[in-house]
Write an enzyme that holds these catalytic residues in place. Structure first.
Site, mmCIF file in Angstrom:
data_model
loop_
_atom_site.group_PDB
_atom_site.id
_atom_site.type_symbol
_atom_site.label_atom_id
_atom_site.label_comp_id
_atom_site.label_asym_id
_atom_site.label_seq_id
_atom_site.Cartn_x
_atom_site.Cartn_y
_atom_site.Cartn_z
ATOM 1 N N CYS A 329 57.103 -92.846 26.342
ATOM 2 C CA CYS A 329 57.134 -91.509 27.077
ATOM 3 C C CYS A 329 58.375 -90.992 26.753
ATOM 4 C CB CYS A 329 57.113 -91.744 28.424
ATOM 5 S SG CYS A 329 56.470 -90.205 29.303
ATOM 6 N N HIS A 426 52.222 -95.081 29.335
ATOM 7 C CA HIS A 426 52.775 -95.785 30.275
ATOM 8 C C HIS A 426 51.639 -97.094 30.568
ATOM 9 C CE1 HIS A 426 56.350 -93.888 31.320
ATOM 10 N NE2 HIS A 426 55.680 -92.911 31.643
#
Length: 480
Positions: A329, A426
């Site tokens: 991310c 994630h």
């Protein structure tokens, strides 16, 4: 009689999140249709619901304890700090805007409407709602317009249990002091106490328990033991516990100033063959097989933070010696050439040079991508699951060599030599197949099978077993 029971803590990390998860599993075992609830959560660990909303990670774990999929009603207000004085405000799963602490304090009257609406929907659907407070109800400076602790309990007229952590020391002062700082009506709302994380001979504690009950007129509902080698995903604090048994792979994760979703690394930290180290400020990144740049709530500021700690030079040295590098991310965005924030989404508007290891640029937009994901790793075909929580749009040649293939699109990137990879996902290590494949890429040639999902289930059940043995569950049921 009420359908709602609330757990409040004398301090942060007293055990509220774990207590709600354990109690939810106990009630679910008894055939009670139960739901978790946290009116307001402040955390950088979050989860994505099936409908594309964002809630606190702890509430996703508590939902699992109930046998439910996560919902935005389980955590209607989520605050994600992006500076020391400001946070992104998320209402019913969607980002509203960034607010400074003083502005949000005034906004809480409106936020309470969202809280009460979610709670009412849960009460209408479920037999019981177990609520987690935030911080401590005795924080005098936050009492006005409170929606997280007693302000909520008074609004819905529910009983409260106070939990305190004896492992910190001063447990009787915590409980008596907290009670003393509450109003008369709030004191009456507290039905009893739970003492958490006790080690040693319980008989040596008995005189204190007797005094506490006599002094306050309220019962001690139970003393929970310190559970060794116990793991549930943390709400916010980074666990320092290591679980190395037969270390074959060294992994380092720099702790950025606004690190988000560090629970991404729990499945590695608990793996019996992995030595995962969180590297704090002022410490060099140690010699490792794999360095992972984690997610960040403020990518540009954390790029500056990374450089100020000399970690950029540590990473250069790590790559020269043949080590592997991965970004997740915000950490993936850092691997590119530049991060643009023209609208000031995460702070002051502007651009910051990335580390330049992958040829792409990222521009932050005002709309987040919130989505659960399932796909395959390009390099192995292994199944990968995860979730996206990001405002950035990345573009550039490096994305022509993606890491993950999904039904209608791709994600991430990998360098031509296979030394560097990145992804927006994630939870990318949570699925057993993906984790084994990624660890093999990092250098774990003979990986042992490790079922992280089964470990979580065992720990929730272990917690519920402990609650049924140590707590006065019948008293709690009578209040519901």
């Amino acid at each position: 009689m009420t359908k709602t029971l609330m757990i409040q803590g004398c301090t942060s990390d007293a055990g509220k999140s774990v207590a709600v998860a354990g109690l939810c599993r106990v009630l679910a075992r008894k055939g009670i249709k139960v739901a978790p609830f946290k009116p307001q959560n402040m955390a950088l660990n979050s989860a994505v619901t099936a409908e594309g909303g964002e809630i606190g990670r702890a509430q996703a774990v508590q939902a699992r304890a109930c046998g439910l999929a996560p919902r935005t009603d389980f955590n209607p207000v989520l605050l994600k700090p992006n500076s020391d004085t400001g946070a992104q405000v998320i209402i019913h799963g969607k980002a509203l805007n960034n607010m400074e602490a003083a502005d949000y304090h005034d906004y809480k009257r409106r936020a309470m409407n969202a809280v009460l609406a979610s709670h009412q929907r849960l009460v209408d659907e479920f037999d019981a709602v177990v609520v987690e407070g935030a911080g401590s109800p005795a924080e005098i400076n936050l009492r006005e317009n409170d929606i997280a602790n007693m302000g909520f309990a008074e609004a819905v007229d529910c009983p409260v249990i106070l939990i305190a952590d004896i492992d910190r020391g001063g447990v009787f002062a915590h409980l008596v002091g907290t009670l003393a700082l509450l109003s008369t009506s709030e004191q009456a709302r507290v039905r009893g106490f739970i003492i958490n994380r006790f080690r040693g001979d319980i008989s040596l504690l008995q005189s204190g328990l007797d005094w506490l009950e006599e002094h306050t007129g309220k019962p001690v509902l139970g003393v929970l033991p310190y559970l060794q080698d116990f793991h549930l995903e943390a709400e916010d604090a980074i666990s320092s516990q290591q679980h190395v048994q037969d270390c074959a792979l060294n992994v380092a994760v720099p702790v950025l100033s606004r690190i988000s979703n560090h629970t991404d690394f729990d499945a590695l930290r608990l793996h019996p063959q992995v030595n995962l180290q969180f590297v704090g400020p002022g410490r060099p990144i140690p010699s490792s097989d794999l360095v992972i740049l984690p997610g960040s709530k403020n990518t540009r500021r954390d790029l500056d933070f990374l450089r100020s700690n000399g970690w950029d030079k540590d990473i250069q040295r790590h790559l020269r010696y043949g080590g592997k590098l991965m970004g997740i991310c915000g950490g993936f965005q850092m691997l590119g050439n530049v991060v643009h924030d023209p609208q000031g989404i995460e702070g002051e508007a502007g651009s910051t040079p990335g580390l330049g290891y992958l040829d792409f640029e990222t521009t932050l937009k005002d709309k987040k991508r919130l989505q659960q994901v399932r796909g395959q790793l390009f390099n192995s075909g292994s199944t990968v699951t995860g979730y996206e929580i990001h405002a950035g749009i990345s573009e550039g040649p490096a994305l022509q060599s993606p890491l993950v293939k999904m039904d209608s699109r791709v994600d991430g990137a990998q360098s031509a030599d296979g030394q560097i990879i990145g992804s927006y996902l994630h939870g990318i290590f949570d699925h057993n197949d993906a984790r084994q494949s990624l660890l093999s890429w990092a250098g774990l040639s003979k990986g042992k099978r490790f079922d992280y999902d089964a470990l979580i289930e065992r720990n929730i059940d272990r917690l519920a077993d402990c609650f049924e043995e140590q707590l006065d569950i019948e008293a709690m049921l009578s209040w519901l």
